[in-house]
Write a protein that holds these residues in place. Structure first.
Motif, PDB file in Angstrom:
ATOM      1  N   GLU A  54       0.839  -1.212   0.000  1.00 24.74           N
ATOM      2  CA  GLU A  54       0.000   0.000   0.000  1.00 24.74           C
ATOM      3  C   GLU A  54       0.872   1.258   0.000  1.00 24.74           C
ATOM      4  N   LEU A  55       1.905   1.243   0.832  1.00 20.26           N
ATOM      5  CA  LEU A  55       2.769   2.426   0.913  1.00 20.26           C
ATOM      6  C   LEU A  55       3.557   2.609  -0.379  1.00 20.26           C
ATOM      7  N   ASN A  56       4.052   1.515  -0.949  1.00 20.75           N
ATOM      8  CA  ASN A  56       4.790   1.597  -2.211  1.00 20.75           C
ATOM      9  C   ASN A  56       3.906   2.082  -3.353  1.00 20.75           C
ATOM     10  N   GLY A  57       2.598   1.854  -3.209  1.00 21.25           N
ATOM     11  CA  GLY A  57       1.674   2.288  -4.257  1.00 21.25           C
ATOM     12  C   GLY A  57       1.503   3.792  -4.341  1.00 21.25           C
ATOM     13  N   VAL A  58       1.860   4.513  -3.268  1.00 21.97           N
ATOM     14  CA  VAL A  58       1.683   5.972  -3.288  1.00 21.97           C
ATOM     15  C   VAL A  58       3.029   6.697  -3.340  1.00 21.97           C
ATOM     16  N   LEU A  59       4.139   5.952  -3.441  1.00 24.90           N
ATOM     17  CA  LEU A  59       5.470   6.553  -3.470  1.00 24.90           C
ATOM     18  C   LEU A  59       6.116   6.371  -4.841  1.00 24.90           C
ATOM     19  N   SER A  60       6.805   7.407  -5.296  1.00 20.72           N
ATOM     20  CA  SER A  60       7.600   7.280  -6.517  1.00 20.72           C
ATOM     21  C   SER A  60       8.901   6.554  -6.159  1.00 20.72           C
ATOM     22  N   ASN A  61       9.616   6.077  -7.160  1.00 22.95           N
ATOM     23  CA  ASN A  61      10.885   5.382  -6.904  1.00 22.95           C
ATOM     24  C   ASN A  61      11.886   6.298  -6.198  1.00 22.95           C
ATOM     25  N   GLN A  62      11.885   7.582  -6.578  1.00 24.57           N
ATOM     26  CA  GLN A  62      12.801   8.525  -5.946  1.00 24.57           C
ATOM     27  C   GLN A  62      12.432   8.757  -4.484  1.00 24.57           C
ATOM     28  N   ASP A  63      11.122   8.859  -4.213  1.00 20.24           N
ATOM     29  CA  ASP A  63      10.667   9.042  -2.832  1.00 20.24           C
ATOM     30  C   ASP A  63      11.021   7.837  -1.964  1.00 20.24           C
ATOM     31  N   LYS A  64      10.896   6.646  -2.526  1.00 22.03           N
ATOM     32  CA  LYS A  64      11.271   5.436  -1.780  1.00 22.03           C
ATOM     33  C   LYS A  64      12.749   5.471  -1.408  1.00 22.03           C
ATOM     34  N   GLN A  65      13.570   5.883  -2.368  1.00 18.48           N
ATOM     35  CA  GLN A  65      15.011   5.933  -2.136  1.00 18.48           C
ATOM     36  C   GLN A  65      15.354   6.945  -1.052  1.00 18.48           C
ATOM     37  N   TRP A  66      14.758   8.128  -1.109  1.00 22.13           N
ATOM     38  CA  TRP A  66      15.059   9.171  -0.131  1.00 22.13           C
ATOM     39  C   TRP A  66      14.478   8.844   1.247  1.00 22.13           C
ATOM     40  N   LEU A  67      13.313   8.206   1.265  1.00 25.11           N
ATOM     41  CA  LEU A  67      12.650   7.940   2.543  1.00 25.11           C
ATOM     42  C   LEU A  67      13.303   6.794   3.303  1.00 25.11           C
ATOM     43  N   PHE A  68      13.649   5.729   2.591  1.00 24.61           N
ATOM     44  CA  PHE A  68      14.187   4.543   3.271  1.00 24.61           C
ATOM     45  C   PHE A  68      15.685   4.339   3.042  1.00 24.61           C
ATOM     46  N   SER A  69      16.232   4.998   2.029  1.00 21.81           N
ATOM     47  CA  SER A  69      17.663   4.914   1.758  1.00 21.81           C
ATOM     48  C   SER A  69      18.109   3.448   1.741  1.00 21.81           C
ATOM     49  N   ARG A  70      19.167   3.110   2.514  1.00 14.97           N
ATOM     50  CA  ARG A  70      19.693   1.736   2.527  1.00 14.97           C
ATOM     51  C   ARG A  70      19.289   1.017   3.821  1.00 14.97           C
ATOM     52  N   LEU A  71      18.054   1.237   4.227  1.00 11.87           N
ATOM     53  CA  LEU A  71      17.579   0.680   5.491  1.00 11.87           C
ATOM     54  C   LEU A  71      17.631  -0.844   5.507  1.00 11.87           C
ATOM     55  N   GLN A  72      17.289  -1.473   4.380  1.00  7.27           N
ATOM     56  CA  GLN A  72      17.313  -2.938   4.343  1.00  7.27           C
ATOM     57  C   GLN A  72      18.744  -3.459   4.495  1.00  7.27           C
ATOM     58  N   LEU A 119       5.762  14.691   1.868  1.00  8.34           N
ATOM     59  CA  LEU A 119       4.715  13.673   1.700  1.00  8.34           C
ATOM     60  C   LEU A 119       3.616  13.828   2.750  1.00  8.34           C
ATOM     61  N   GLN A 120       4.026  14.129   3.964  1.00 15.95           N
ATOM     62  CA  GLN A 120       3.070  14.242   5.074  1.00 15.95           C
ATOM     63  C   GLN A 120       2.136  15.435   4.881  1.00 15.95           C
ATOM     64  N   SER A 121       2.655  16.521   4.322  1.00 20.92           N
ATOM     65  CA  SER A 121       1.838  17.732   4.186  1.00 20.92           C
ATOM     66  C   SER A 121       1.153  17.861   2.820  1.00 20.92           C
ATOM     67  N   GLY A 122       1.678  17.161   1.802  1.00 22.55           N
ATOM     68  CA  GLY A 122       1.145  17.384   0.464  1.00 22.55           C
ATOM     69  C   GLY A 122       0.568  16.189  -0.260  1.00 22.55           C
ATOM     70  N   VAL A 123       0.645  15.002   0.344  1.00 23.70           N
ATOM     71  CA  VAL A 123       0.117  13.803  -0.327  1.00 23.70           C
ATOM     72  C   VAL A 123      -0.873  13.104   0.608  1.00 23.70           C
ATOM     73  N   PRO A 124      -2.183  13.381   0.459  1.00 29.12           N
ATOM     74  CA  PRO A 124      -3.203  12.803   1.350  1.00 29.12           C
ATOM     75  C   PRO A 124      -3.172  11.272   1.400  1.00 29.12           C
ATOM     76  N   GLN A 125      -2.894  10.640   0.226  1.00 30.73           N
ATOM     77  CA  GLN A 125      -2.875   9.168   0.217  1.00 30.73           C
ATOM     78  C   GLN A 125      -1.760   8.625   1.118  1.00 30.73           C
ATOM     79  N   PHE A 126      -0.626   9.323   1.127  1.00 24.53           N
ATOM     80  CA  PHE A 126       0.476   8.917   2.000  1.00 24.53           C
ATOM     81  C   PHE A 126       0.066   9.010   3.461  1.00 24.53           C
ATOM     82  N   GLN A 127      -0.598  10.080   3.821  1.00 21.14           N
ATOM     83  CA  GLN A 127      -1.050  10.261   5.200  1.00 21.14           C
ATOM     84  C   GLN A 127      -1.998   9.146   5.620  1.00 21.14           C
TER      85      GLN A 127
END
Length: 524
Positions: free
Chosen positions: A133-151, A209-217
């Motif tokens: 669900e979360l990946n469905g509302v994030l762009s590839n760039q947003d995923k990279q910046w948000l989680f970086s190398r967390l895995q 994302l928190q302030s401008g993307v309702p689906q993310f919230q």
């Protein structure tokens, strides 16, 4: 892959038993730090009963169903090495000194807290990063910046914990782990450095994302409401790697090094571990600082125009030290000064130069003078001009952009602002610990995040030597652990009044510094 999965399965088996995420986060942060603060407070007490029981001995009887793996998975202040059934039944506690027991407890705490940390990383990766669900509302760039190398951080932690557990199980009565830490430092650095460096982009992406993307919230609110999160937010999980690398160093330096005795292999191993962890933290901080400085320069260059001689502004080695607006009461050459109506001048102080500007609408600055840092001097003065005046100091440009010497008389709004400018404009001298045995010391009770360039970010339990204090409750000090200098609020620290404790803190710092220097000399 199969080897890693086998290790991961073993680790997860040992960490899944009745484990609570909230407990794990408290263990990786507050428990270790509260204990270090308590160590200072106990040392300040001059009266200690000779009949007092060892603080490491458990007053509550051990329950029969407690097992090693169960305690390892439950990270809390009650999870002690001495409570392990095999340890109690061995009789080894009766022959150990208090320091020897303490050393074993610290090593065990490092292992158990790593298990807690890994469990939280599992939640961050499996529950959040891999959420469809979360990946469905994030762009590839947003995923990279948000989680970086967390895995990758999670995978390294899994391997690290597996080796720690194997060492613990091989010899539960007298296990060593500093060499394990040393062996994993290269891999820790490989993943922590890019993850920590990405912090600014991570925060910016999250806020956007928190302030401008309702689906993310909406998706995030749903994920955070899951029982597995224990009412903790995604941000709480994302900051764990920043906290963990610092906690590892704290456990090794503030505990292992201090109780292994002076000299010999155990101390050298602990010091080496401290040096490696400190270098990782230092590299991370330096990488973040460079990225922030470059962004500041680029942003500032778009708002600055020169009304005097222009010079190349953007430089990789240049960083902003302090900036702000001051009241100009008088300025002129060293021979001829003129009193003018007080006006505001904006100062941008860098590590290699200073810019003096007039601030315009839209946050723009018109630079009318500048000088190299080596060509400026500052003078503290308590003159009474135009009636009672406070917080005044003089700034000398020994050679300005036109090759002339000019003088400015500035007034700050508060004493702390005046002292902070004088400190920033002065050349920093190396602090000699031997000459500071009677200097005030404080310990941080509440973490503080620096708001300005000349401030010091404090972590709970940090020990600092105070160099000066303003009358409006700001302190300038040097952190004993790394020598970093900066300003911080009095409200976040507590004074260490006992001189014996202050001397002990300095001696411990000198011991670690000496051992570190010896290690660095031997290693290269």
């Amino acid at each position: 892959n199969s080897g890693f999965k086998k290790k991961q399965k073993k680790v997860k088996t040992s960490t899944c038993l009745s484990f609570q995420v909230h407990s794990c986060i408290r263990n990786t942060a507050d428990v270790v730090l509260d204990r270090e603060i308590m160590r200072q407070k106990q040392a300040e007490s001059s009266l200690e009963s000779s009949n007092q029981a060892s603080p490491l001995m458990r007053k509550k009887p051990l329950r029969q169903h407690d097992s090693y793996l169960h305690r390892l998975s439950v990270s809390s202040s009650a999870a002690l090495w001495q409570d392990i059934p095999d340890v109690r039944s061995s009789g080894i506690l009766a022959s150990m000194t208090l320091d020897q027991q303490k050393l074993q407890e610290v090593k065990f705490e490092l292992v158990s807290s790593e298990a807690s940390y890994l469990r939280s990383l599992d939640v961050a990766v499996d529950h959040f990063q891999h959420s469809a669900e979360l990946n469905g509302v994030l762009s590839n760039q947003d995923k990279q910046w948000l989680f970086s190398r967390l895995q990758e951080v999670r995978d390294i932690s899994s391997n690290f914990l597996n080796d720690l557990e194997e060492r613990l199980e091989d010899d539960i009565l007298n296990f060593s782990i500093c060499d394990v830490i040393l062996g994993h430092c290269p891999e820790l650095r490989k993943v922590y450095l890019p993850y920590v460096t990405n912090q600014a982009y991570q925060e910016q992406t999250f806020q956007r994302l928190q302030s401008g993307v309702p689906q993310f919230q909406q998706v995030l609110e749903k994920l955070e409401s899951s029982p597995v999160c224990q009412r903790l937010s995604l941000k709480s999980f994302l900051i764990l790697p920043f906290q963990r690398i610092t906690r590892l160093k704290l456990l090794v330096q503030n505990n292992m090094v201090k109780v292994t005795g002076t000299g010999g292999f155990p101390e050298n191993n602990a010091v080496t571990g401290t040096v490696c962890l400190f270098q990782i933290i230092k590299d991370c901080n330096e990488s973040v600082r460079k990225m922030k400085s470059t962004e500041e320069l680029i942003h500032l260059s778009k708002k600055i125009e020169f009304a005097c001689k222009i010079f190349p502004f953007i430089s990789q080695s240049r960083r902003l030290v302090k900036h702000g607006e001051l009241m100009d009461l008088e300025h002129g050459t060293s021979v001829r000064r003129k009193m003018t109506a007080p006006c505001m001048i904006y100062l941008h102080l860098f590590n290699d130069c200073i810019l003096l500007s007039k601030k315009k609408e839209g946050g723009r600055f018109v630079v009318f003078d500048h000088a190299q840092f080596s060509k400026i001097r500052v003078e503290k003065c308590e003159l009474k001009l135009y009636g009672p005046q406070k917080n005044i100091f003089r700034l000398f440009l020994l050679q300005n952009n036109a090759g002339k010497q000019v003088v400015f008389l500035f007034r700050a709004q508060t004493q702390s602002e005046k002292l902070r400018w004088i400190s920033a404009l002065s050349e920093k001298k190396e602090v000699e610990l031997l000459e500071c045995q009677d200097c005030p010391q404080v310990q941080c009770l509440k973490a503080y995040k620096a708001q300005e360039n000349d401030e010091l970010t404090l972590e709970k339990a940090d020990l600092l030597m105070v160099t000066q204090q303003s009358n409006d409750d700001w302190l300038e000090g040097v952190r004993l652990s790394d020598g970093e200098r900066g300003w911080f609020p009095l409200a976040n620290v507590e004074s260490i009044s006992n001189r014996h404790v202050r001397l002990r803190n300095i001696k411990e710092k000198q011991r670690i510094t000496k051992a570190t220097a010896n290690f660095q000399k031997i290693s290269g």
